[in-house]
Write an enzyme that holds these catalytic residues in place. Structure first.
Site, mmCIF file in Angstrom:
data_model
loop_
_atom_site.group_PDB
_atom_site.id
_atom_site.type_symbol
_atom_site.label_atom_id
_atom_site.label_comp_id
_atom_site.label_asym_id
_atom_site.label_seq_id
_atom_site.Cartn_x
_atom_site.Cartn_y
_atom_site.Cartn_z
ATOM 1 N N CYS A 53 0.833 -1.201 0.000
ATOM 2 C CA CYS A 53 0.000 0.000 0.000
ATOM 3 C C CYS A 53 0.871 1.255 0.000
ATOM 4 C CB CYS A 53 -0.872 0.039 1.245
ATOM 5 S SG CYS A 53 -2.122 -1.247 1.327
ATOM 6 N N GLU A 55 0.750 3.814 1.917
ATOM 7 C CA GLU A 55 1.168 4.254 3.260
ATOM 8 C C GLU A 55 2.437 3.525 3.704
ATOM 9 O OE1 GLU A 55 -1.769 3.282 2.176
ATOM 10 O OE2 GLU A 55 -3.421 4.117 3.359
ATOM 11 N N CYS A 86 -5.633 0.682 5.313
ATOM 12 C CA CYS A 86 -6.051 -0.674 5.683
ATOM 13 C C CYS A 86 -5.482 -1.010 7.072
ATOM 14 C CB CYS A 86 -5.582 -1.682 4.639
ATOM 15 S SG CYS A 86 -3.817 -2.070 4.743
#
Ligand code: THU
Length: 129
Positions: A53, A55, A86
């Site tokens: 992801c 992040e 998430c």
């Protein structure tokens, strides 16, 4: 530096998203304690499960550059309901950034700011070890 600057950095990073499988592009930006910005985008993989992801890419890039303290984070995706990190990313953000401010934003200029503690109540971290 303000949140708008951080959102702009996340928007730019999102343009580099490698998302040929989901076509869901995400950008992230982290401001460290020195005021430097570290960005990330999601990087997908044909195995799907190895996808990273935006992040986590931003956190790992920052840590690899020597940054260890962070002030705030921004996450940008093209969704009307703002895209949150998430669960895995909440955990990584908590362990490296603690209770930072995190702004979620979309391409229409909508944004909302949260404390990470509110997104990840009662977190596990190294203090238990
Ligand atoms: N994704 C992120 O990069 N960050 C989020 O906050 C949510 C999901 C990515 C992972 C995958 O590449 C795509 O979005 C669809 O789940």
């Amino acid at each position: 530096m303000n949140m708008d600057t951080l959102i702009q950095a996340a928007l730019r990073a999102r343009q580099n998203a490698h998302a040929p499988f989901s076509h869901f592009k995400v950008g992230a930006a982290l401001e460290d304690a020195a005021g430097h910005i570290h960005t990330g985008c999601n990087v997908e993989n044909a195995s799907y499960g190895l996808t990273l992801c935006a992040e986590r890419v931003a956190v790992f890039k920052a840590v690899s550059e020597g940054a260890r303290q962070f002030r705030r984070a921004a996450v940008v995706a093209d969704t009307d309901a703002l895209t949150p990190p998430c669960g895995a990313c909440r955990q990584i953000l908590w362990e490296f950034c603690g209770d930072i401010e995190l702004v979620m934003a979309n391409l229409d200029g909508k944004s909302e700011t949260f404390r990470l503690k509110d997104l990840l109540p009662r977190p596990f971290d190294a203090s238990f070890l």
